[in-house]
Write an enzyme that holds these catalytic residues in place. Structure first.
Site, PDB file in Angstrom:
ATOM      1  N   GLY A 136      21.623  66.959  43.183  1.00 33.28           N
ATOM      2  CA  GLY A 136      20.682  67.779  42.419  1.00 33.28           C
ATOM      3  C   GLY A 136      20.760  67.628  40.909  1.00 33.28           C
ATOM      4  O   GLY A 136      21.516  66.822  40.362  1.00 33.28           O
TER       5      GLY A 136
ATOM      6  N   CYS B  12      31.080  61.925  38.700  1.00 31.48           N
ATOM      7  CA  CYS B  12      29.655  61.992  39.039  1.00 31.48           C
ATOM      8  C   CYS B  12      29.029  63.313  38.571  1.00 31.48           C
ATOM      9  O   CYS B  12      28.906  63.519  37.379  1.00 31.48           O
ATOM     10  CB  CYS B  12      29.463  61.748  40.533  1.00 31.48           C
ATOM     11  SG  CYS B  12      27.773  61.293  40.986  1.00 31.48           S
TER      12      CYS B  12
ATOM     13  N   GLN C  47      28.728  65.173  34.692  1.00 36.61           N
ATOM     14  CA  GLN C  47      27.531  65.727  34.055  1.00 36.61           C
ATOM     15  C   GLN C  47      27.709  67.204  33.712  1.00 36.61           C
ATOM     16  O   GLN C  47      27.343  67.652  32.615  1.00 36.61           O
ATOM     17  CB  GLN C  47      26.333  65.540  34.988  1.00 36.61           C
ATOM     18  CG  GLN C  47      26.006  64.085  35.286  1.00 36.61           C
ATOM     19  CD  GLN C  47      25.132  63.918  36.518  1.00 36.61           C
ATOM     20  OE1 GLN C  47      24.710  64.891  37.134  1.00 36.61           O
ATOM     21  NE2 GLN C  47      24.859  62.675  36.889  1.00 36.61           N
TER      22      GLN C  47
ATOM     23  N   TYR D 284      20.770  61.302  37.625  1.00 33.00           N
ATOM     24  CA  TYR D 284      20.773  61.901  36.287  1.00 33.00           C
ATOM     25  C   TYR D 284      21.854  61.234  35.453  1.00 33.00           C
ATOM     26  O   TYR D 284      22.822  60.693  35.994  1.00 33.00           O
ATOM     27  CB  TYR D 284      21.045  63.410  36.364  1.00 33.00           C
ATOM     28  CG  TYR D 284      19.896  64.194  36.963  1.00 33.00           C
ATOM     29  CD1 TYR D 284      18.975  64.845  36.150  1.00 33.00           C
ATOM     30  CD2 TYR D 284      19.724  64.276  38.338  1.00 33.00           C
ATOM     31  CE1 TYR D 284      17.915  65.563  36.692  1.00 33.00           C
ATOM     32  CE2 TYR D 284      18.663  64.976  38.900  1.00 33.00           C
ATOM     33  CZ  TYR D 284      17.765  65.616  38.064  1.00 33.00           C
ATOM     34  OH  TYR D 284      16.704  66.309  38.611  1.00 33.00           O
TER      35      TYR D 284
ATOM     36  N   HIS E   3      32.225  56.160  40.875  1.00 32.35           N
ATOM     37  CA  HIS E   3      33.150  56.682  41.886  1.00 32.35           C
ATOM     38  C   HIS E   3      34.420  55.838  41.972  1.00 32.35           C
ATOM     39  O   HIS E   3      34.444  54.808  42.650  1.00 32.35           O
ATOM     40  CB  HIS E   3      32.467  56.722  43.254  1.00 32.35           C
ATOM     41  CG  HIS E   3      31.469  57.808  43.381  1.00 32.35           C
ATOM     42  ND1 HIS E   3      31.789  59.090  43.807  1.00 32.35           N
ATOM     43  CD2 HIS E   3      30.145  57.829  43.105  1.00 32.35           C
ATOM     44  CE1 HIS E   3      30.706  59.844  43.802  1.00 32.35           C
ATOM     45  NE2 HIS E   3      29.692  59.099  43.372  1.00 32.35           N
TER      46      HIS E   3
ATOM     47  N   GLU F  39      36.957  56.539  43.624  1.00 28.47           N
ATOM     48  CA  GLU F  39      37.498  56.670  44.983  1.00 28.47           C
ATOM     49  C   GLU F  39      36.711  55.847  45.991  1.00 28.47           C
ATOM     50  O   GLU F  39      36.879  56.004  47.203  1.00 28.47           O
ATOM     51  CB  GLU F  39      37.497  58.145  45.414  1.00 28.47           C
ATOM     52  CG  GLU F  39      36.205  58.687  45.992  1.00 28.47           C
ATOM     53  CD  GLU F  39      35.023  58.739  45.040  1.00 28.47           C
ATOM     54  OE1 GLU F  39      33.887  58.864  45.526  1.00 28.47           O
ATOM     55  OE2 GLU F  39      35.221  58.654  43.813  1.00 28.47           O
TER      56      GLU F  39
END
Length: 357
Positions: free
Chosen positions: A220, A245, A249, A290, A329, A331
């Site tokens: 989202g 991630c 933000q 985003y 990422h 991971e």
């Protein structure tokens, strides 16, 4: 023969395909991902909540479904689009077919589609709402009005979950839609991980006496999460923070920065990231629509990683407090492990603060 279905885009373009998985009509945000492998992780990544995912790699399902490779307990995509599905997977770890899994999860899917053309449209026009229906969609108003909303609240866990050794460094992990491998990477390094719901107030998190706080990935629009952003302000600077991630933000927004929606985002396991001080390139796994606006963090955060393709912000260090965040990422599973060392940097930061305590 599987039932014919129609994919209708907000711009009016229509594609025909064949149904597999659950036989349902849905509306979602159409995106694409470029991973050649890792479809199990894609399907079970909560960051894809509200989205119809198109795989650019043509053959999907060839190694079947494997429970231990899942990133969460359920499938989060709204729908799934592939060029060709594999009905007879070959893999010694295989526990079932892709189609059987999608039916079990009640997720509709489409095959026999020109996914190359679909991807080109999204690259040129940007992500857009789309519908999957059994008859051609004539009224596009349902697409014009579609938005992914309330995403983090829909995917976060509702309870505290504790794992890892009791005597390990204690990490409070804010679950915004956490991928399971983030927890596994912390446990691998001997951490005691306490997963808490996304809305957990800062004072409750600090009352657990963490050595550090992890902010995870999730779905989202980050700016929608006003309460979470305020909570982050409450613990920023008090313990080391590592954000990934969506966590990257949200932390930027808490520090006074800004975010904006990208044209089609970064989704896949082949995104090049450049470290600004050394020029070294890492190949990374990413899934986001985003970005943090680099200029909005001047005087507050130092951009330490950028995307080598488009120059967008990929990582920030906050020199006044013990905090760093990345858009990609580290991971990655499945995906490249180039940036796995960032978990070690987080551990070093926690140990350093422990010595000073």
């Amino acid at each position: 023969m599987d039932k014919k279905v129609y994919i209708t885009l907000e711009n009016g373009r229509t594609f025909e395909g064949r149904s597999f998985g659950a036989e349902r009509e849905v509306v979602g945000e159409l995106v694409f991902t470029t991973g050649m492998t890792g479809y199990i992780e894609t399907l079970t990544d909560p960051s894809y909540y509200g989205q119809i995912v198109t795989q650019t790699f043509p053959l999907i399902g060839n190694y079947g479904m494997i429970k231990s490779d899942r990133e969460s307990a359920k499938c989060w995509v709204t729908a799934y689009i592939v060029r060709e599905k594999c009905d007879d997977p070959s893999n010694f770890r295989c526990e079932g077919t892709l189609e059987a899994y999608l039916k079990e999860q009640n997720v509709p899917a489409v095959y026999g589609v020109d996914t190359r053309e679909l991807t080109k449209i999204v690259r040129e026009a940007g992500v857009m709402p789309a519908a999957i229906t059994f008859k051609p969609l004539k009224d596009l108003s349902v697409l014009k009005n579609y938005r992914v909303k309330g995403a983090v609240a829909a995917v976060t866990g509702q309870d505290h979950r504790v794992s890892g050794p009791e005597n390990g460094l204690k990490v409070v992990l804010y679950d915004f839609g956490a991928k399971g491998n983030i927890v596994r990477e912390l446990e691998k390094r001997g951490c005691r991980v306490i997963e808490v719901p996304a809305s957990t107030p800062a004072d409750e998190a600090l009352a657990l006496h963490p050595d550090g706080i992890m902010l995870t990935n999730g779905p989202g629009d980050p700016a929608e999460n006003i309460e979470i952003i305020e909570n982050i302000k409450g613990f920023a600077g008090k313990v080391p923070v590592f954000g990934i991630c969506l966590g990257h933000q949200l932390f930027a927004l808490a520090m006074g920065g800004a975010t904006r929606k990208m044209k089609y985002g970064h989704r896949g396991a082949n995104q090049p990231v450049r470290r600004c001080d050394t020029g070294k390139i890492f190949i990374s796994s990413q899934n986001h629509g985003y970005e943090v606006v680099s200029e909005s963090l001047k005087g507050v955060g130092e951009v330490i990683y950028v995307n080598a393709n488009d120059g967008t912000c990929e990582g920030v260090r906050y020199p006044e407090i013990e905090a760093f965040t990345v858009q990609f990422h580290p991971e990655a599973c499945g995906g490249p492990h180039d940036a796995n060392f960032l978990f070690d940097e987080f551990l070093a930061a926690m140990k350093k603060e422990n010595k000073h305590a």
